[in-house]
Write a protein that holds these residues in place. Structure first.
Motif, PDB file in Angstrom:
ATOM      1  N   TYR A 183      -9.926  -5.231   1.304  1.00 17.37           N
ATOM      2  CA  TYR A 183      -8.503  -5.540   1.436  1.00 17.37           C
ATOM      3  C   TYR A 183      -8.005  -6.248   0.173  1.00 17.37           C
TER       4      TYR A 183
ATOM      5  N   ALA B 261      -1.018  -3.840   4.909  1.00 18.20           N
ATOM      6  CA  ALA B 261      -1.989  -2.792   4.617  1.00 18.20           C
ATOM      7  C   ALA B 261      -3.103  -2.942   5.650  1.00 18.20           C
TER       8      ALA B 261
ATOM      9  N   TYR C  81      -7.912   2.451   3.773  1.00 18.05           N
ATOM     10  CA  TYR C  81      -6.777   1.615   4.167  1.00 18.05           C
ATOM     11  C   TYR C  81      -5.497   2.428   4.085  1.00 18.05           C
ATOM     12  N   SER C  82      -4.601   2.176   5.025  1.00 19.25           N
ATOM     13  CA  SER C  82      -3.256   2.725   4.985  1.00 19.25           C
ATOM     14  C   SER C  82      -2.352   1.707   4.307  1.00 19.25           C
ATOM     15  N   ILE C  83      -1.599   2.161   3.320  1.00 19.14           N
ATOM     16  CA  ILE C  83      -0.690   1.299   2.584  1.00 19.14           C
ATOM     17  C   ILE C  83       0.724   1.596   3.088  1.00 19.14           C
TER      18      ILE C  83
END
Length: 144
Positions: A66, A79, A134-136
């Motif tokens: 992260y 995020a 990860y989704s931003i």
């Protein structure tokens, strides 16, 4: 992509956004090659037998990845992890902090993919290997 948050900025961000766990982790290095973060192991991280628990190792990997992403995109608290895989390879050494060495593999507009190798402090063989996606969130467009 350039580094927009250094280790000090990431540690301040963690203290502000995640005060419940920030004292347990420390980001120590951010550079073009990635990021290094550590878990300051306490009794709360130990399972019976005195070894660091799997959830504590996973949490270090998640936090370190992260932070590696935020180091490039800035303080985007939302995020989120969308996929994770971890391999536990050996027992951590007793009485040592754990160190995550993160390498970003892809940083796009919507998704980021990274890998973390977790070591006992001073160790040469990894304790665990973790890959995460990860989704931003999209950048917010302020209306005029």
């Amino acid at each position: 992509m350039d580094i927009v948050m250094d280790a000090d900025a990431l540690n301040v961000f963690l203290a502000r956004e995640f005060p419940q766990v920030a004292a347990d982790y420390r980001v120590g290095r951010v550079d073009a090659g990635g990021l290094e973060a550590r878990l300051i192991v306490s009794d709360a991280n130990l399972r019976p037998g005195g070894t660091v628990s799997g959830p504590s190792i996973f949490a270090l990997a998640d936090l370190a990845i992260y932070c590696a992403i935020l180091a490039r995109i800035g303080p985007v608290a939302l995020a989120v992890t969308t996929n994770a895989s971890i391999d536990f390879m050996r027992k951590p050494e007793a009485g040592k902090e754990l160190v995550a060495q993160v390498r970003l593999l892809k940083l796009g507009r919507v998704l980021a993919v990274a890998e973390a190798l977790i070591y006992s402090d001073g160790g040469v063989e990894p304790v665990a290997r973790c890959s995460m996606t990860y989704s931003i969130p999209p950048k917010r467009q302020d209306s005029v």
